[in-house]
Structures are given as C-alpha cells and as structure tokens.
Design an enzyme around this catalytic site. Structure first.
Site, PDB file in Angstrom:
ATOM      1  N   GLU A  54       3.119  -6.812  13.733  1.00 11.36           N
ATOM      2  CA  GLU A  54       4.308  -6.702  13.411  1.00 11.36           C
ATOM      3  C   GLU A  54       4.830  -5.701  12.913  1.00 11.36           C
ATOM      4  O   GLU A  54       6.081  -5.204  12.696  1.00 11.36           O
ATOM      5  CB  GLU A  54       4.636  -7.919  12.491  1.00 11.36           C
ATOM      6  CG  GLU A  54       4.125  -7.883  11.066  1.00 11.36           C
ATOM      7  CD  GLU A  54       4.646  -9.122  10.186  1.00 11.36           C
ATOM      8  OE1 GLU A  54       5.743  -9.356  10.321  1.00 11.36           O
ATOM      9  OE2 GLU A  54       3.689  -9.977   9.759  1.00 11.36           O
ATOM     10  N   SER A  55       3.963  -4.579  12.583  1.00 10.19           N
ATOM     11  CA  SER A  55       4.610  -3.205  12.052  1.00 10.19           C
ATOM     12  C   SER A  55       5.190  -2.567  13.408  1.00 10.19           C
ATOM     13  O   SER A  55       5.384  -1.333  13.400  1.00 10.19           O
ATOM     14  CB  SER A  55       3.445  -2.432  11.353  1.00 10.19           C
ATOM     15  OG  SER A  55       2.262  -2.419  12.082  1.00 10.19           O
TER      16      SER A  55
END
Length: 267
Positions: A54-55
C-alpha cells in the site's frame, strides 16, 4: 545439520497462504506472514503472481525480508514505484472495471462468523470512547475490504473468533446474504477465506457464514471448534498436507533467514 522435515505452525500458515495465491493474481500484502507467504508463492508455487504494497510499490520481489511497507528493501526489486494515492486509485479501478485479479491480505484482533474484522478496540467493561484496549485502527484495511476480495490472517483463539465483535473496522459479509449491498458496499467483493494457525476457513455461498474447509496435520476439526467462540460447520473439512522439506528450506534459508517473522526452535 538442519532438519527440514519438521515445521512450525507459522511455517504451515505461510505455506497455506502461498497455496491459495493463484497464477497472474495481484496480491496486496503487508509485512509478516502474508509477505512470507507471498514471497514463497512468487518463488516456488505460482511465479506469475504480482505482490504489491500500500505504499505504492508494484510487483515486489525483495531479496531480503522488509520490516515495513516503507522499507527500501521493497523498492530494490519492484516493477513500479507509485505514490500511495495511486495505489488507492488502483484498488477502486479494479472494482470499477469488475476485474477479478486482485486479492488482499488483512488481519485484526477479532473476527465474527461473517468475516467482519475488528482492529480498532476491545470494549471490555467500557465502550468505544473508553475501551479496555485501543489498537492502531484500519490503516488501509477498510478500503481494501471494501473494494477487494480478501484473505484474513488470524491466530485461532476463542477470544478472537467471536459471535459478535466489538467494532467493525473492515467489512466482511456484514450480517449475511445481501448484507454488503444494504450497507452500500460492493456485493461482488468480500472475504474469501481465513487462514489461521489451525486451518483454513471459507464462507458458504448461500449463507455467507464461515465453515472449516481445511485443517492441518497437527490440528483437527475438533480442535478448531474448541478454539472458535461460535458454532462452526466442520463437516466439510479436509486434511491439507504439510509443506515439503524443500519448501521449509526455502523459507528458512532464502526468504526469512534472519527469522524476522518466523522463529525456528533450536534443535
């Protein structure tokens, strides 16, 4: 000399994760066991899968085990480095185009029979404002559970598997058939299975309620029921074979040699 014929519960759990990732699937992972399982899938089970975090990093294949989704070791061998907002848009875009190639791993402190997950707080004798325990909350899990099919990671204990959880952080099938639609959520997305240290639970197509699909060589249907805080159907349960010595060797020597997430007992 190391004995790779014996394996830990966590190694079995990581293997179960890897076995349930499909070819060409895009897999949202964090750190911990989902990362170990996805790395194992990429190297030995289905090399065409694409782990993402999710980064914003896409198609990750780290040489060393990263400690967080912002760890530079994730960046070294990934295909694309997107900003986080692009990742969120990617989730929604997959749903808008009704693509069925994305699956995501989430976890939490409590889960109910319909796969609703609590990672916000435990009330105890208090309430939401003054709970017994406050956790870190959703992070990206609520958005993931809204727009993606999910695989939920839990340790199998009665205090975690509850008939009614204190708070719904990440939506499952809500209260059963049609529950997601009534809550304004996509009905064609939802939890697919729960992978624990005792077995793999799936959800009945008709009732959307959890049932035991597979147990491990060191567990049993009776053990699963004993550690579940609600009545669970074990009549369909099948034995899942354990990992081969080659798989255990790969986990210990190449994927997590520093035992960052899986501790190996000393001989």
């Amino acid at each position: 000399m190391s004995d790779y014929t014996k394996y830990t519960k966590q190694e079995m759990q990581a293997y179960a994760i890897a076995k349930n990732i499909k070819e060409n699937q895009i897999v949202i992972v964090g750190t911990g066991l989902p990362l170990i399982g996805a790395s194992l899938a990429k190297r030995a089970v289905c090399p065409s899968c694409h782990p993402i975090v999710e980064s914003g990093l896409m198609d990750c294949s780290p040489v060393e085990v990263p400690r967080s989704v912002g760890d530079n070791r994730f960046m070294a061998h990934c295909a694309v480095q997107w900003p986080n907002i692009r990742f969120i848009g990617f989730e929604a875009n997959e749903w808008l185009h009704d693509a069925d190639r994305l699956v995501a791993f989430i976890g939490g402190a409590q889960i109910d029979p319909y796969g609703n997950v609590n990672s916000t707080c435990i009330y105890g004798k208090g309430d939401y404002v003054k709970p017994q325990t406050r956790f870190t909350g959703s992070g990206g899990a609520n958005g993931i559970a809204t727009y993606c099919n999910t695989i939920i990671m839990m340790q199998h204990q009665k205090r975690r598997f509850m008939e009614k959880i204190d708070y719904i952080t990440s939506c499952g099938w809500m209260d059963g058939p049609g529950g997601r639609e009534r809550a304004g959520l996509p009905g064609n997305r939802g939890p697919q299975m729960v992978v624990t240290d005792l077995g793999i639970m799936k959800f009945d197509e008709e009732t959307k309620r959890m049932y035991l699909a597979y147990y491990y060589p060191f567990s049993s249907p009776e053990m699963v029921q004993e550690n579940t805080g609600f009545e669970i159907d074990v009549s369909r349960a099948e034995l899942m074979e354990g990992p081969s010595p080659d798989i255990i060797k790969l986990i210990r020597e190449e994927i997590d040699p520093g035992q960052a997430f899986i501790k190996v007992p000393k001989d």
